[in-house]
Design a protein around this motif. Structure first.
Motif, PDB file in Angstrom:
ATOM      1  N   ILE A 133       0.868  -1.182   0.000  1.00  0.00           N
ATOM      2  CA  ILE A 133       0.000   0.000   0.000  1.00  0.00           C
ATOM      3  C   ILE A 133       0.900   1.225   0.000  1.00  0.00           C
ATOM      4  N   LEU A 134       0.659   2.113  -0.877  1.00  0.00           N
ATOM      5  CA  LEU A 134       1.442   3.350  -0.936  1.00  0.00           C
ATOM      6  C   LEU A 134       0.761   4.384  -0.035  1.00  0.00           C
ATOM      7  N   LYS A 135       1.571   4.985   0.815  1.00  0.00           N
ATOM      8  CA  LYS A 135       1.049   6.039   1.703  1.00  0.00           C
ATOM      9  C   LYS A 135       1.866   7.292   1.416  1.00  0.00           C
ATOM     10  N   ILE A 136       1.227   8.363   1.114  1.00  0.00           N
ATOM     11  CA  ILE A 136       1.966   9.573   0.742  1.00  0.00           C
ATOM     12  C   ILE A 136       1.297  10.789   1.380  1.00  0.00           C
ATOM     13  N   TRP A 137       2.120  11.658   1.921  1.00  0.00           N
ATOM     14  CA  TRP A 137       1.603  12.889   2.546  1.00  0.00           C
ATOM     15  C   TRP A 137       2.705  13.930   2.656  1.00  0.00           C
ATOM     16  N   VAL A 138       2.307  15.123   2.941  1.00  0.00           N
ATOM     17  CA  VAL A 138       3.253  16.245   3.063  1.00  0.00           C
ATOM     18  C   VAL A 138       3.073  16.854   4.446  1.00  0.00           C
ATOM     19  N   GLU A 139       4.186  17.228   5.055  1.00  0.00           N
ATOM     20  CA  GLU A 139       4.068  17.914   6.354  1.00  0.00           C
ATOM     21  C   GLU A 139       5.094  19.022   6.458  1.00  0.00           C
ATOM     22  N   LEU A 140       4.750  19.987   7.268  1.00  0.00           N
ATOM     23  CA  LEU A 140       5.668  21.109   7.480  1.00  0.00           C
ATOM     24  C   LEU A 140       6.849  20.593   8.292  1.00  0.00           C
ATOM     25  N   ASP A 141       8.043  20.882   7.836  1.00  0.00           N
ATOM     26  CA  ASP A 141       9.247  20.408   8.540  1.00  0.00           C
ATOM     27  C   ASP A 141       9.539  21.343   9.696  1.00  0.00           C
ATOM     28  N   LYS A 142       9.115  20.881  10.883  1.00  0.00           N
ATOM     29  CA  LYS A 142       9.270  21.750  12.073  1.00  0.00           C
ATOM     30  C   LYS A 142      10.728  21.956  12.458  1.00  0.00           C
ATOM     31  N   ASN A 143      11.566  21.006  12.028  1.00  0.00           N
ATOM     32  CA  ASN A 143      12.977  21.083  12.411  1.00  0.00           C
ATOM     33  C   ASN A 143      13.680  22.293  11.808  1.00  0.00           C
ATOM     34  N   ARG A 144      13.082  22.897  10.777  1.00  0.00           N
ATOM     35  CA  ARG A 144      13.714  24.075  10.163  1.00  0.00           C
ATOM     36  C   ARG A 144      13.083  25.366  10.672  1.00  0.00           C
ATOM     37  N   TRP A 151       1.723  24.418  14.793  1.00  0.00           N
ATOM     38  CA  TRP A 151       2.745  24.244  13.758  1.00  0.00           C
ATOM     39  C   TRP A 151       2.914  22.794  13.322  1.00  0.00           C
ATOM     40  N   ASP A 152       2.066  21.935  13.878  1.00  0.00           N
ATOM     41  CA  ASP A 152       2.095  20.531  13.438  1.00  0.00           C
ATOM     42  C   ASP A 152       1.199  20.429  12.194  1.00  0.00           C
ATOM     43  N   ILE A 153       1.732  20.946  11.098  1.00  0.00           N
ATOM     44  CA  ILE A 153       0.923  21.031   9.865  1.00  0.00           C
ATOM     45  C   ILE A 153       1.191  19.802   9.002  1.00  0.00           C
ATOM     46  N   GLN A 154       0.098  19.191   8.612  1.00  0.00           N
ATOM     47  CA  GLN A 154       0.233  17.985   7.799  1.00  0.00           C
ATOM     48  C   GLN A 154      -0.905  17.950   6.768  1.00  0.00           C
ATOM     49  N   SER A 155      -0.587  17.442   5.628  1.00  0.00           N
ATOM     50  CA  SER A 155      -1.591  17.383   4.574  1.00  0.00           C
ATOM     51  C   SER A 155      -2.479  16.160   4.760  1.00  0.00           C
ATOM     52  N   ASN A 156      -3.432  16.023   3.867  1.00  0.00           N
ATOM     53  CA  ASN A 156      -4.204  14.794   3.798  1.00  0.00           C
ATOM     54  C   ASN A 156      -3.277  13.641   3.381  1.00  0.00           C
ATOM     55  N   ILE A 157      -3.618  12.442   3.876  1.00  0.00           N
ATOM     56  CA  ILE A 157      -2.764  11.275   3.564  1.00  0.00           C
ATOM     57  C   ILE A 157      -3.448  10.481   2.445  1.00  0.00           C
TER      58      ILE A 157
END
Lengths: 715, 185
Positions: B146-157, B171-177
């Motif tokens: 199963i392919l799981k793909i999503w985008v999230e804000l990189d808090k480390n930067r 700031w825990d920003i994440q897209s739909n998965i």
């Protein structure tokens, strides 16, 4: 406990340092690590808190149970805790307030305006520089376009140098270099980007670029339209692009970059403001909790350290009060408390030694008393200690038995009240009274008396001596039963009499008998019938009486004979059967009661046969004219003793003679010599045995013979 | 893990897969607009397009000179009915945008590390969120996953204080998965 707290404190401090480090803008601690650190630190604080709660609970329990030192520990813990809690709380509140205000002060409007102003200034400066380079570019482009195409490079070089431009490149519209002039020949040339070519077609433009080494370079892109009228040859290209490159002066560049950097950092901080406040406050709170809890925990350790010697002392004092002098307190330090503990231990040791000595002495006294009691108790001589009012102070078992005391404990009772049958001991009481009347300081009186006790006459020697004690004068009455000695003395006297009688009487008897027989033989034929009958009758009487005398003398001789027994191993039951058989045809019945296991014993058989015959003879005599006459023989083996009991239901022994029945010439029989039981007594005595003769109820005699024997089983 | 997966959105296409989900996730700070999967020999090419706009909060952050980085994550999961799913392969791709306020330039670095400057914010954002092409090798061993793909804000930067502020979840920003059954490709 102290190691646990130290470990907690050190590890907690380590985590706090890491936590503080994580707040710095470094990569040592990541976002995830910070959360882990925060959780661990909080867990440490929670663990420490629980540890302290546990300690407080334990302490309160100790206080409730009134354990020594617990109240003092509680007071010290509260004092230490308050000493830490108040200042640390003040510092915490001030720090949080200071921190919040400090963070807020960073974001002053004026600071922000100044930074924005600085940035705008930088931007404007760059804009001016771009405008300047664009202007220069336009001038160069104009100059090139109005000259012949061949001269463009020379013009480019001249004007670049004139305008002090670092680099000037003329690009064709396909991006390739047409002409180049640069102050630094080492810079490699590259083609122009397509985007820039497209853009410049719509007009000149300028921009600033940042190099990889963070230097700012101004660039101007100007289209060059060649004037075809001026050209000497036909141009294949009517248009080219002039690109000027000029680095921003270092002084301006550094300041501008610095302003930009500060502005960005400021913006970052602005966004982090609330987070910073929360994180710093959180960290400070954890530090505060750790500091307070560690201090409280340490206060427990310190309090216990202070109160421990006092608790030990108190506990030891309680133990000493209970009589335990072995409690030694471990030495603690060399301070005043240490000295106190050492002194206490010395005192305890001395008390212990003194107590041990006292115990030893008491034990010695008790032993001596017990020995005296045992001696007195087991002494055959009766001893009674009385005071001057005849009140008993001490007495032994023999005295109680002899005097027949009414109860088991007659101490403090008057002697006259204690004796059951006072009438019998009237002579004793009189003796005491008489002796006391003399009232000598060192009284010592002695007297021999005879009293009748339990169908037996006893001969006693009474001795009374005074004893001076702190409580007053006391008297020691000694009653010595010498009945046995007296009996033995009588036996010896009777033996002597018998021996003399035998010697003195036996010698003339034979001549008397011989003379009587000679007179009868010689004279009887010379006398008439009347005289003859008289003589015969008289001499016969003399001969018979001499025979009777001889028999009596022989018995006396037998009694007086010195003891010499010849032991041999026999079966006692066989002997008993043999003797009883002799009397089986008599007028009385013989009942035998023997044990199942037979034993042989070592005795003088002949003499013991004589004992048995004497006993049977006496029973035979006593059972005449008695209804259902019978003799019962009971034999018992008891370890190294045999007990032989003869019982008959005859007329018994008269009371008057029963005490002296073992003495010679004491008999109830008309024809008896009175030596039978005397000889029996002697033979049993020779065998180291005991004989006991008593009347039984309703009538009869019981003779019990007890003999010590070396025996073995038969069969 | 079927239960968890069922609560998310599925997109299935046999050969080519395109979906428009921008409406469903319009309220997210960052959302995946569409993805396209293509099979080429033993490779899978994923083309992902994000929503062309960024939330005002992110734009504000960007304009203040704070670099905004996104982390595109993919996971290929082997499904287990009664145990935790097994991750067969996973990868992440970072792309970021930064505004240089002094020179008034938006600098965009794409997932391949290529840097590009823009004077216009709109162009820069467009370039940032434009199609991203990712290639997955060894399709044969991955086709039952199963392919799981999503985008999230990189808090480390983001600034350190924001990173460590565990109580601030904004700031825990994440897209739909997006899940995709690779066996249907």
């Amino acid at each position: 406990m102290k190691y646990l707290i130290t470990t907690f404190a050190v590890v907690g401090l380590g985590f706090l340092i890491l936590l503080a480090q994580s707040l710095a803008n470094t990569n040592i601690v990541s976002n995830d690590t910070f959360i882990i650190l925060l959780v661990i630190s909080s867990s440490f604080v929670l663990s420490l808190f629980l540890l302290i709660i546990f300690q407080v609970f334990k302490l309160l329990q100790s206080v409730r149970k009134e354990i020594t030192g617990s109240k003092l520990t509680l007071r010290l813990v509260i004092a230490f805790g308050m000493m830490v809690l108040i200042p640390v709380s003040i510092v915490y509140l001030v720090s949080v307030n200071f921190l919040t205000k400090s963070i807020e002060s960073w974001f002053d409007v004026r600071v922000e305006s100044a930074l924005e102003g600085g940035l705008t200034l930088g931007q404007k400066t760059i804009d001016i520089l771009i405008d300047d380079i664009e202007l220069k570019g336009k001038s160069i482009a104009y100059a090139i376009s109005n000259q012949s195409y061949e001269k463009r490079e020379n013009i480019l070089i001249d004007l670049r140098e004139k305008f002090s431009i670092s680099r000037a490149v003329l690009y064709k519209t396909d991006g390739s270099i047409s002409a180049l002039s640069q102050s630094n020949p080492n810079i490699n040339s590259s083609t122009l980007d397509l985007e820039d070519i497209q853009r410049v077609k719509s007009g000149y433009f300028g921009r600033i670029e940042e190099t990889e080494d963070k230097n700012l370079i101004l660039k101007a892109f100007i289209p060059v339209f060649y004037n075809e009228k001026i050209q000497k040859t036909d141009l294949t290209v009517a248009e080219e692009i002039l690109v000027l490159s000029q680095p921003v002066p270092e002084s301006i560049s550094n300041i501008a970059i610095s302003v930009e950097s500060v502005f960005e950092e400021y913006q970052q901080l602005r966004y982090s403001r609330n987070s910073l406040k929360i994180i710093y406050t959180l960290t400070l709170t954890i530090v505060l909790m750790l500091a307070i809890l560690t201090s409280v925990a340490i206060s427990f350790v310190i309090s216990r350290r202070f109160t421990r010697p006092l608790s030990l002392l108190s506990e030891a004092t309680n133990q000493i009060a209970k009589g335990n002098y072995k409690k030694i307190i471990p030495e603690i330090g060399k301070d005043e408390l240490g000295t106190l503990v050492r002194s206490f231990n010395t005192m305890t040791y001395q008390l212990d030694t003194a107590t041990k000595n006292s115990k030893k002495n008491r034990k010695r006294l008790e032993d001596a008393r017990a020995f005296l009691d045992a001696t007195l108790t087991n002494l055959a001589t009766a001893i009674v200690v009385i005071d001057k009012k005849n009140k008993i102070k001490l007495y032994n078992k023999s005295a109680a038995n002899l005097l027949g005391f009414k109860a088991s404990n007659m101490v403090d009772e008057n002697l006259t009240d204690a004796i059951k049958d006072l009438k019998k001991f009237d002579a004793v009481i009189r003796f005491i009274d008489e002796a006391q009347e003399k009232n000598n300081k060192t009284l010592y009186s002695t007297k021999e008396i005879s009293i009748g006790l339990q169908n037996e006459e006893k001969t006693l020697i009474l001795k009374l001596s005074s004893l001076l004690e702190s409580s007053g004068k006391s008297y020691i009455l000694v009653l010595e039963d010498i009945s046995t000695i007296a009996k033995a003395q009588r036996q010896i006297a009777w033996g002597e009499i018998a021996r003399r009688l035998a010697h003195e009487i036996k010698n003339p008897l034979t001549p008397i008998q011989l003379s009587a027989e000679r007179v009868q033989n010689r004279i009887v034929n010379k006398l008439n019938k009347t005289d003859k009958d008289l003589l015969n009758k008289s001499t016969s009487i003399i001969i018979k009486q001499v025979d009777a005398l001889k028999l009596m003398v022989n018995e006396f001789a037998e009694y007086a004979r010195s003891p010499k027994i010849v032991r041999k191993t026999i079966d006692i039951i066989e002997l008993l059967d043999e003797i009883s058989y002799l009397y089986s045809d008599q007028h009385f019945e013989i009942k035998k009661n023997y044990p199942k296991n037979r034993r042989s014993i070592k005795i003088d058989e002949n003499k013991f046969r004589q004992v048995l015959i004497n006993i049977f003879d006496n029973s035979k005599a006593a059972l005449k004219n008695v209804k259902n006459p019978k003799v019962s023989i009971t034999l018992k083996f008891d370890r190294n003793l045999i007990r032989l009991k003869f019982e008959d239901n005859g007329i018994g022994i008269p009371k008057e003679i029963i005490d002296k029945i073992y003495e010679p010439y004491v008999t109830s029989k008309k024809a008896g010599t009175g030596l039978g039981l005397a000889i029996v007594y002697k033979i049993i005595e020779e065998h180291s045995g005991i004989i006991e003769i008593k009347n039984t109820k309703p009538s009869g005699v019981c003779i019990i013979i007890t003999l010590p024997v070396e025996d073995h089983k038969i069969g | 893990m079927l239960f968890f997966r069922k609560n998310n959105l599925y997109f299935f296409l046999i050969f080519s897969f395109i979906a428009n989900i921008s409406i469903a996730f319009a309220k997210l700070d960052v959302s995946i607009k569409q993805i396209k999967l293509e099979k080429a020999q033993d490779k899978i090419v994923i083309n992902l397009e994000q929503s062309s706009v960024l939330s005002p909060k992110i734009i504000e952050l960007l304009e203040r000179g704070i670099p905004i980085a996104f982390n595109l994550k993919i996971k290929l999961i082997k499904e287990n009915k009664f145990w935790f799913d097994k991750v067969i392969k996973q990868d992440s791709f970072i792309y970021q945008i930064k505004y240089h306020s002094l020179i008034k330039i938006f600098e965009v670095i794409d997932i391949h590390g290529n840097k590009k400057n823009f004077e216009e914010k709109k162009e820069a954002i467009k370039f940032l969120l434009d199609n991203k092409e990712i290639t997955i090798d060894n399709y044969n061993i991955l086709k039952n996953t199963i392919l799981k793909i999503w985008v999230e804000l990189d808090k480390n930067r983001l600034p350190k204080a924001i990173q460590v502020d565990v109580f601030n979840k904004s700031w825990d920003i994440q897209s739909n998965i997006i899940f995709y059954d690779m066996s249907r490709l």
